[in-house]
Every structure is written in C-alpha cells, then in structure tokens.
Design a protein around this motif. Structure first.
Motif, PDB file in Angstrom:
ATOM      1  N   VAL A 117      -2.834  12.118  -2.337  1.00 24.82           N
ATOM      2  CA  VAL A 117      -2.599  13.439  -1.785  1.00 24.82           C
ATOM      3  C   VAL A 117      -1.523  14.153  -2.581  1.00 24.82           C
ATOM      4  CG1 VAL A 117      -3.370  13.016   0.545  1.00 24.82           C
ATOM      5  CG2 VAL A 117      -1.065  12.376  -0.116  1.00 24.82           C
ATOM      6  N   VAL A 121      -0.433  13.523   6.230  1.00 22.88           N
ATOM      7  CA  VAL A 121       0.690  13.060   5.425  1.00 22.88           C
ATOM      8  C   VAL A 121       1.729  14.173   5.304  1.00 22.88           C
ATOM      9  CG1 VAL A 121       1.355  12.354   3.103  1.00 22.88           C
ATOM     10  CG2 VAL A 121      -0.657  11.366   4.168  1.00 22.88           C
ATOM     11  N   GLY A 174      -5.392  -6.677   0.638  1.00 20.92           N
ATOM     12  CA  GLY A 174      -4.809  -5.345   0.683  1.00 20.92           C
ATOM     13  C   GLY A 174      -4.952  -4.531  -0.581  1.00 20.92           C
ATOM     14  N   MET A 221       0.836  -1.198   0.000  1.00 25.15           N
ATOM     15  CA  MET A 221       0.000   0.000   0.000  1.00 25.15           C
ATOM     16  C   MET A 221       0.874   1.253   0.000  1.00 25.15           C
ATOM     17  SD  MET A 221      -2.987  -1.474   2.473  1.00 25.15           S
ATOM     18  CE  MET A 221      -3.908   0.040   2.583  1.00 25.15           C
ATOM     19  N   VAL A 259      -6.377  -0.802  14.754  1.00 23.61           N
ATOM     20  CA  VAL A 259      -7.531  -1.157  13.935  1.00 23.61           C
ATOM     21  C   VAL A 259      -8.260  -2.330  14.596  1.00 23.61           C
ATOM     22  CG1 VAL A 259      -8.259  -2.068  11.697  1.00 23.61           C
ATOM     23  CG2 VAL A 259      -6.420  -0.373  11.817  1.00 23.61           C
ATOM     24  N   VAL A 284       3.198  18.835  -0.327  1.00 23.68           N
ATOM     25  CA  VAL A 284       3.866  17.545  -0.504  1.00 23.68           C
ATOM     26  C   VAL A 284       4.411  17.546  -1.929  1.00 23.68           C
ATOM     27  CG1 VAL A 284       3.615  15.058  -0.578  1.00 23.68           C
ATOM     28  CG2 VAL A 284       2.324  16.392   1.068  1.00 23.68           C
ATOM     29  N   MET A 325      -2.336   5.279   9.095  1.00 24.89           N
ATOM     30  CA  MET A 325      -2.993   4.072   9.602  1.00 24.89           C
ATOM     31  C   MET A 325      -3.363   4.167  11.085  1.00 24.89           C
ATOM     32  SD  MET A 325      -4.163   1.525   8.195  1.00 24.89           S
ATOM     33  CE  MET A 325      -3.369   1.290   6.614  1.00 24.89           C
ATOM     34  N   SER A 347      -1.689  -0.835  14.980  1.00 28.87           N
ATOM     35  CA  SER A 347      -2.110   0.551  14.772  1.00 28.87           C
ATOM     36  C   SER A 347      -3.473   0.837  15.384  1.00 28.87           C
ATOM     37  CB  SER A 347      -2.151   0.876  13.276  1.00 28.87           C
ATOM     38  OG  SER A 347      -0.869   0.791  12.727  1.00 28.87           O
ATOM     39  N   ARG A 372     -11.407   1.779   4.789  1.00 33.86           N
ATOM     40  CA  ARG A 372      -9.959   1.853   4.982  1.00 33.86           C
ATOM     41  C   ARG A 372      -9.470   0.716   5.874  1.00 33.86           C
ATOM     42  NH1 ARG A 372      -6.356   5.988   4.445  1.00 33.86           N
ATOM     43  NH2 ARG A 372      -7.717   6.674   2.793  1.00 33.86           N
ATOM     44  N   ASP A 402      -6.719   3.626  -4.417  1.00 36.02           N
ATOM     45  CA  ASP A 402      -5.527   4.383  -4.021  1.00 36.02           C
ATOM     46  C   ASP A 402      -5.526   5.763  -4.660  1.00 36.02           C
ATOM     47  OD1 ASP A 402      -3.124   1.701  -4.035  1.00 36.02           O
ATOM     48  OD2 ASP A 402      -5.275   1.690  -3.851  1.00 36.02           O
ATOM     49  N   PRO A 413       3.960  10.400  -1.586  1.00 37.68           N
ATOM     50  CA  PRO A 413       3.149   9.541  -0.718  1.00 37.68           C
ATOM     51  C   PRO A 413       2.384   8.468  -1.480  1.00 37.68           C
ATOM     52  CG  PRO A 413       2.085  11.667  -0.998  1.00 37.68           C
ATOM     53  CD  PRO A 413       3.388  11.750  -1.736  1.00 37.68           C
ATOM     54  N   ASP A 414       2.468   8.473  -2.800  1.00 32.16           N
ATOM     55  CA  ASP A 414       1.618   7.554  -3.569  1.00 32.16           C
ATOM     56  C   ASP A 414       2.296   6.264  -3.988  1.00 32.16           C
ATOM     57  OD1 ASP A 414      -0.564   9.238  -3.450  1.00 32.16           O
ATOM     58  OD2 ASP A 414       0.162  10.420  -5.144  1.00 32.16           O
ATOM     59  N   ARG A 419      10.092   9.958 -12.818  1.00 33.37           N
ATOM     60  CA  ARG A 419       9.565   8.693 -12.321  1.00 33.37           C
ATOM     61  C   ARG A 419       8.704   8.055 -13.397  1.00 33.37           C
ATOM     62  NH1 ARG A 419       5.410   6.646  -8.804  1.00 33.37           N
ATOM     63  NH2 ARG A 419       4.267   8.579  -8.967  1.00 33.37           N
ATOM     64  N   LEU A 459      -1.026   6.066   2.721  1.00 31.82           N
ATOM     65  CA  LEU A 459      -2.014   5.222   3.403  1.00 31.82           C
ATOM     66  C   LEU A 459      -1.420   4.611   4.655  1.00 31.82           C
ATOM     67  CD1 LEU A 459      -3.714   3.347   0.429  1.00 31.82           C
ATOM     68  CD2 LEU A 459      -4.425   5.411   1.611  1.00 31.82           C
ATOM     69  N   GLN A 517      -6.520  13.821   5.752  1.00 34.20           N
ATOM     70  CA  GLN A 517      -5.488  12.836   5.434  1.00 34.20           C
ATOM     71  C   GLN A 517      -4.273  13.529   4.824  1.00 34.20           C
ATOM     72  OE1 GLN A 517      -6.267   9.022   3.846  1.00 34.20           O
ATOM     73  NE2 GLN A 517      -4.782   9.200   2.219  1.00 34.20           N
TER      74      GLN A 517
END
Lengths: 505, 352
Positions: free
Chosen positions: B8, A385, B295, A356, B238, B14, A364, B236, B221, B3, A399-400, B21, A360, A381
């Motif tokens: 973000v 991040v 996942g 992932m 969950v 960010v 968590m 975490s 999620r 995803d 972050p992806d 890439r 993400l 979110q």
C-alpha cells in the motif's frame, strides 16, 4: 575517591549508518548498585553489550581497575570478572538446577563420569550462600520466574564475580519476588560486587539504586541521585517535562456494555497456576476505562482470556451480559460477535506476525471486511492501513516493513490499531504497555482515552500500579479470581496494594 | 513475493519510507532466489550443453519439452505443498496419494468400466477427502502434521497395494469394456504443433489458479496468517482449523491430479508410483524461498524452483553425469537456499 571498578569513557558505537552510542561516560564502583535507565533505542543495551564483550566500541575506552581493557568476546569480559544476565535467562529448562549451574564446566569423576552428587552439593552451598533454599535436583522448568532469575545470578557469579550486569531482571517478577531479588542484590553489593541494573521501571529505582544514569539518544542525559523525584527522571528520559503522561478522565459515561454478576468460569479441567474468575461482579460502561488490579496469580489475565474465549476450555456460570443481553462468552467467535476485542500481554507470541509487513498485520482482524466475495480488495486494505496510521503514530511510517523490525512501543501500537480497526465496542487489554518506552506509553494512554471518549469501553489489566491509577476511571481489585475492592482512579497506590494483598490500608 | 502485490506504499496519504531506507541486497537475492537460480542453471545449461552439428542440445525444443514435462507431476504437488508449508505444516503423504490415485484411475477405467469424467471426478474427490481426513485428525487431536501425514503415506501405499493387488494396472485404449477412452491418452502427448506437453499445460493452469488463490483471496491471506502466527491469527478471528484442513485438502487434490496425469502419461497405475515425490516437492518449495517456519513464501518461487531442479537434472543427464552426482548437486542447492534464508532471518533480527 577510589578508582572505579569499571569505567567507560567517550564510548562511540555505530551500526551501519545508525549511531547507537555518541560518546558515553559511565562508571561503576565496587559495592555499588548503579541503575541504567533509558527508553528503547536510547543506547543502554548497546552500552551493556560493550561492557559484556558482545560488541567492541568504535571509539572510547573501557577500563577495569583503571587499566584499559579490550573485550573481543563475552568470555574475555567474564575473565575480567564481568558477568551479564540477559533478559532471556541462559538456562536449560529441561535440566536440573545443579546441571545448569555447571553447564559446560561439569565436575567429573575419574573415568569421565559426571560427578552428580558433588555438583549438587556445591550447587546447594552456592544457593545457600545467598540464602536461597532451592533443591539443586529440581528441574529449572519447575521453578518460578523469580527463582530462575536467582539461579541465573548464581550461575553468572560462579564464573565472574566482580561486576554483575542485569538487563531488566524484574520484568517478569511478582512484587514479592522483586523484593527478594533486591535483597539478594543488596547482599551481593555488600560483598563488594558492583551491579549495573538496567530497567525501565522508574518506580523501582529509589528502592534499590545508589546512583542512576539516564541515557537518551545514545548519550548520557543525566546522572541522578536515587531518590530523585520521578518527574525529574521522566524529564531526563524523554527530554521534555511530561506533566501529562496520563490524559484526563472520562467526563461522562454511557450505557453499561459488559456486566458480570457473581460470574464464575468453570474450567473443563482444573489447571494449576490458572486462577479462573470466581464470583466476579463488575461493569464496564461505554466511554469508561476500568482497570483490573491484583497481585500475580489473582486472575487478571485469566478473567480477560475467559471473556474472550482464548484461555482454557470451560463454561461461564452466573450472569454474563453484553448490552444488557445475556451472552455465552465461551469462544473467540462469540466474543467477537458481541463486539469484544482483545489485546494480549504477549504481542510477539500471540499478537503479531513478526515477519509479515506492518500493513498485513494491521488488517488481520478485518480481513473479512476487506475481502468482499472472498477476494482481497487492495483499495479497502489501503484505506484500513491509512486509518490505522492516522490514528496511531506508528513509526517508521511505512506499512511494508516487517513488524518485527519495529520498536516495542510501535509494535504495541500496531496490535492496538489492528483491534481498533474492527470497531469493537469493548476492548480487553492485558498489560498494554509492557516493554514500551515512556514516550510511547503517553501516546498509547492518550489514544485509549480518545477512543473511550468516542464510546469505546475498555477493561485493562496491568501489573503497573501507576498506570492503572493514572489511566483508569475505576480500578477493580481482584484476589483469588474474585473482586474484593473498587476504587476511583487517582487513588493512592498503597490503598490499592493493600487491598490486592488482602490487608487493611 | 506476494507482500509486494498487496503493498500500500503507493497510496498517497501513507507517507513512503524515508528515501534513506536501504534495501538489503541479500533479502532481494533470497526473494528471487529460485528465479535467479533458474537463470543461472539455464546459463550453465547453455555453456555446458553438449553440441551436435553446432546445435546446443540443451536448448533443443524437444529437450526443453522434456524438462517441463518431467517436472509437471512434482510441480503440481509442489504447488499444493506450498500452501501447506506457508501454514508451517508439511504433507509427507503426497507421493503415496499420487500412487493411490494412479492405481484407482487405472482400475476404475479398466476393471470398473467407469467413464473418463466420472473417474477423474471420483479420483480428485478421493484426494480431497484424504487431505481433509489428515487435516481433521491433525487439528482435532493437535497432532504434528509430520506424524499424521507420515501415517497417511503408509495408509495410501497400503490402499494402493490393496486396490492394485500389487500389480501394474495397464491402461489400454479403445471402446468397450476393459478399455479406457482414447482421449485420456492425450495426457502423454504434446499440443501446439507437437511442442507443449499436455502434462505441462495442466501444471501451468494449476499453478496460475493457485497463484490467484494465494495472492488475491481471503483464504490466501488466512494461509499466510496461520503460518505467520497461529495464536495471533486465532485471536484475530481467523478460522484456523478450517484453513489448516483446507490446505491439506489442496495437497490431496494436487496429489490426485498428479496421479491422474501420471496414469495418463505412462498408461498404467502402480502402487509404487510417486515414490519419494514428497521430498522432491518439498525441495522445490524450499528452493523457491518458502520458509518451513511458515508465514512467508510464493507460488512463483515454487514453480521456478521446480523447473530449476528439472533443468539441473537434465544438464547433468545430457553430460552423462551419474545420478549420484545429481543427488549431491540437489543437496548442495537445498543447503544453499536454506542458508540464504537463515542469513536474512538473522539480519532481520528474527533468527532462532
């Protein structure tokens, strides 16, 4: 000087657009133990893969006994006498030692039946040749990591006997096992075997290597004598002097966060090899970094997981208090409610969702906070991040991408950042820099110290003594699940080791 | 895939990835494999379709309505199955629960004299309970869901046999005892000028709701987290067991819903209804790009995978190709989808 047993000249290797090796020279003499050091991504694995036939060089030459060779696959390298022991030992845990040693080359009786007695006999002889008394009929699963390591060596030597390439063989070994492994390596070298020893543990090098080659950015950064000062090796590794690997210690500490008084963890069911905390007394204050030292099996990991409720089921007895109030720390929920966060020593197995995205993974532990009324808020979110990327220099800054594609150091930063997002008051860390290169270590230490300066209390277990001594304000030594000594950070290593082993300093 | 929705990268502080890439084309193919497959199958359908008076039969509105109607039951189940498989679980009981639900639906209305609403609510509740029981057994005793739901399959078929007495329970419509409310028959009809099958509308609404839940809620999620790394999720904070029990409740609900649709479409309930649907549903989910390792996966993929399988079967039928060949074609597509995913895993360096 005699012809080297194995040599590489001008090796270049590209993977797509990435140049992993940019012209590397390396040689190994018969009977030599040659340490190969480098941070993650320096190219040492690629070099190892060229030598063992996993990859072929794009440019440059490999010579064995001075004659040029070309290995198209690992079998050809083995035929030339080069054996490689990878970190993931190629052993089948559910088979016994003898079966593993003869896997694929079983001894047969006429008629196609396995000749088990002959294989066990010969296995015993080979193991005894390096003075290892392991019953060949034992299952590999029942052996310690150190014993498995030796079985892997014996297996490798049985089909290639001139060069032994070992990839971080000590990563999972106890101090005693490392010593025994080194003895075996010295013995093998004395018989003329050349050994390439790949490691990231600087402190081990003087004890074992005859020569040290340090790689950086796909090149040889330098060749050093085995007893070169560590500072010199670190400079070669990271390309700059690293006077301040460890940050300054706490100037002041606050109130007591965690307090254990004669606390023991009673297991619901006894479990061999799991040393529960028994009669521990220790404190962690706000702003303080407290280290847990101790030999393998002293109960460091067990203490942390019992505090966080992730270990075996059981109940605390004695006094366990957070903020001066007694708490029942017997479940993850209870620990998190008390403001405790935990970073495991196994980031791939229990820290990260490798496939992932980084983003993400980061959020968590705060999903609840960023999903008001049960709906995920993309804005919250993104904020979380952003905060993590601001605090920890995670690279690449994207972050992806899948977190599994990051280097070990950056994965570790993600695990830490993830827990820090939850604003814990007390952070439990188990082996916070395992498999992390020196550069990232320095960054992680600095970040931990900065967080402590803001009032976070940190309890850190580590098997790397220099790390505890350099990073921590206080070091608590555990033995058999109980605290036996305490030192101020900066104490010398031998004093701590003596206490951990139960000897006078 | 989901995803992307929660990306973000667009946020200003960010920094975006370096422009250099590169994107792995294979990964893109896999991400959209079921949509690509659906388009390919549709193109193939047009090319190979038999024609009558110049009309391409494959594109005939009646034919398309038939395709989407035929897949709606397995589609509803596959939607539920997607949740389970993203958590790295599996639910083999779905086809049997469909059968049980169809039987109970018919029995309640015909022999029990229950009304439409109370019957539907009771059957849906039964599906949920069935899933909760399976999920609870699996988490409480740490059993593989494969085994637990295999037992669940047997149990549901057994219950269906008991309830039905191994008979077809025919549904007749009308007012009065022993008759079902006529409005129930709407499930077998088409709306909007006799074009869109009602069963398909149920499928689409359920798919839309499920997509929202999976992509925009905290629970969604958690589902990805549990499948991504259960231990890490637990650490975490969950609520892993709750999430697992919930996804089996969702498949239970979906199977019951499919069972009601089944009874309404065919006007009977039989203990043998939904035989083998679990495998069709799993195939649709896998073709849709959801990983059996958990996942990763998407609802859109599952919907496209479901329709693709239906369209493929339809073309082969139109050309009078035997069911044997249909099975072989389905097998080839499943293998292709799995191989593509495996290749991507290996490129990512995460292969096993």
């Amino acid at each position: 000087m005699s012809t080297p047993l194995l040599s590489v000249t001008g090796a270049v290797k590209r993977f797509g657009g990435v140049q992993a090796l940019r012209g590397v020279d390396f040689d190994l003499k018969a009977g030599e133990i040659h340490a190969l050091l480098g941070e993650n991504g320096a190219g040492k694995s690629t070099l190892m893969n060229l030598l063992s036939g996993v990859h072929t060089p794009d440019e440059g030459e490999i010579r064995v006994d001075g004659k040029p060779v070309r290995f198209n696959n690992p079998r050809e390298a083995q035929a030339a006498g080069i054996a490689t022991i990878f970190q993931e030992l190629d052993l089948v845990p559910s088979l016994d030692v003898a079966s593993n040693l003869f896997l694929g080359r079983e001894l047969m009786r006429p008629g196609g039946m396995l000749d088990v007695p002959a294989m066990r006999r010969e296995a015993k002889q080979r193991l005894e040749a390096i003075e290892l008394a392991i019953d060949p009929s034992r299952l590999v699963a029942d052996l310690s990591v150190g014993q498995r390591q030796v079985v892997a060596i014996v297996k490798a030597l049985s089909y290639a006997s001139r060069v032994l390439i070992m990839d971080e063989p000590t990563a999972a070994l106890t101090v005693g096992e490392v010593e025994r492994l080194f003895d075996i390596m010295r013995k093998l070298a004395a018989t003329g075997v050349g050994i390439v020893y790949i490691s990231h543990r600087l402190e081990e090098v003087p004890g074992i290597a005859d020569r040290v080659t340090v790689m950086r950015d796909g090149r040889v950064a330098g060749i050093a004598a085995p007893h070169a000062p560590q500072a010199e090796l670190v400079r070669l590794l990271v390309g700059r002097p690293l006077d301040e690997l460890y940050p300054e210690r706490a100037k002041s500490v606050g109130r007591t966060l965690l307090s254990l008084k004669d606390a023991s963890f009673r297991l619901a069911r006894e479990s061999a090899g799991w040393q529960p905390p028994s009669g521990i007394t220790l404190e962690v204050k706000e702003g303080e970094i407290v280290g847990l030292a101790g030999i393998m099996g002293a109960g460091r990991t067990e203490l942390l997981s019992a505090l966080y409720g992730t270990g075996l089921a059981g109940r605390w007895q004695g006094e366990v208090a957070v903020d001066g109030r007694p708490v029942k720390l017997e479940s993850i929920n209870a620990a998190r409610k008390a403001g405790i966060a935990f970073v495991t020593d196994d980031r791939r197995g229990s820290g990260l969702m490798l496939r992932m995205a980084v983003g993400l993974n980061l959020v968590m532990s705060v999903i609840r906070r960023i999903s008001p009324a049960g709906l995920m808020s993309p804005r919250r979110q993104a904020e979380a991040v952003r905060q993590s990327f601001g605090q920890f220099d995670i690279r690449p800054k994207n972050p992806d991408i899948a977190v599994g594609a990051l280097s070990g150091g950056n994965q570790q930063k993600v695990v830490l950042a993830k827990e820090i997002l939850g604003n814990p008051r007390l952070l439990l860390l188990d082996e916070p820099t395992r498999g992390v290169d020196v550069g990232a270590k320095g960054e992680i230490y600095a970040r931990l110290r900065a967080l402590a300066a803001q009032g976070l209390g940190i309890l850190v277990a580590s098997s790397e003594m220099p790390e505890l001594i350099g990073l921590c304000d206080r070091i608590v030594v555990l033995r058999q699940g109980s605290n036996v000594a305490e030192f101020i950070g900066g104490v010398d290593e031998h004093t701590v080791l003596a206490a951990a082993n139960g000897r006078e300093a | 895939m989901s995803d992307q929705k929660i990306s973000v990268a667009a946020s200003p502080s960010v920094p975006a990835a370096p422009a250099a890439r590169r994107v792995d084309p294979l990964a893109i193919i896999v991400r959209f494999q079921s949509l690509i497959g659906l388009v390919l199958v549709a193109i193939g359908g047009v090319i190979f379709s038999p024609r009558r008076h110049g009309e391409i039969l494959f594109l005939n509105p009646d034919n398309i309505a038939n395709i989407v109607r035929a897949v709606s039951e397995t589609g509803i189940i596959a939607i539920g199955m997607t949740f389970v498989i993203i958590t790295a679980g599996i639910d083999l009981s779905v086809g049997a629960v469909l059968g049980l639900s169809a039987v109970v639906t018919a029995t309640m209305m015909i022999s029990g004299g229950f009304g439409l609403i109370s019957t539907i609510l009771a059957v849906l509740a039964m599906g949920i309970v069935f899933g909760v029981v399976q999920g609870t057994i699996s988490t409480r005793f740490r059993l593989e869901p494969f085994i637990v739901t295999l037992a669940g399959l047997q149990a549901a078929r057994g219950l269906a046999l008991i309830v039905s007495g191994n008979q077809y329970i025919n549904i007749s419509y009308g007012d009065g005892p022993g008759l079902a409310p006529p409005v129930f028959a709407v499930l077998g009809e088409r709306l909007f000028d006799n074009t869109v099958p009602v069963a398909t509308i149920v499928f689409i609404i359920f798919a839309a709701l499920a997509t929202l839940v999976l992509n925009t809620t905290r629970f969604g999620r958690y589902v990805y987290a549990v499948g991504g790394n259960e231990r890490a999720a637990r650490i975490s904070g969950v609520p892993v067991s709750m999430v697992k029990i919930s996804v089996y409740a969702i498949t239970g609900f979906a199977s019951a819903l499919a069972g009601i649709v089944h009874a309404g479409q065919f006007n009977f309930g039989s203990a043998n209804d939904g035989m083998g649907y679990e495998l069709t549903a799993i195939a649709a989910v896998v073709i849709g790009g959801t990983s059996l390792f958990g996942g990763a996966g998407s609802m859109v993929g599952t919907v496209a995978g479901t329709i693709m399988l239906g369209a493929l079967a339809n073309i082969l039928q139109l050309n009078n190709i035997t069911p044997a060949t249909q099975l072989l074609a389905t097998a080839a597509i499943i293998v292709l989808a799995a191989v593509l995913q495996s290749l991507v895993r290996r490129r990512e360096g995460l292969g096993r």
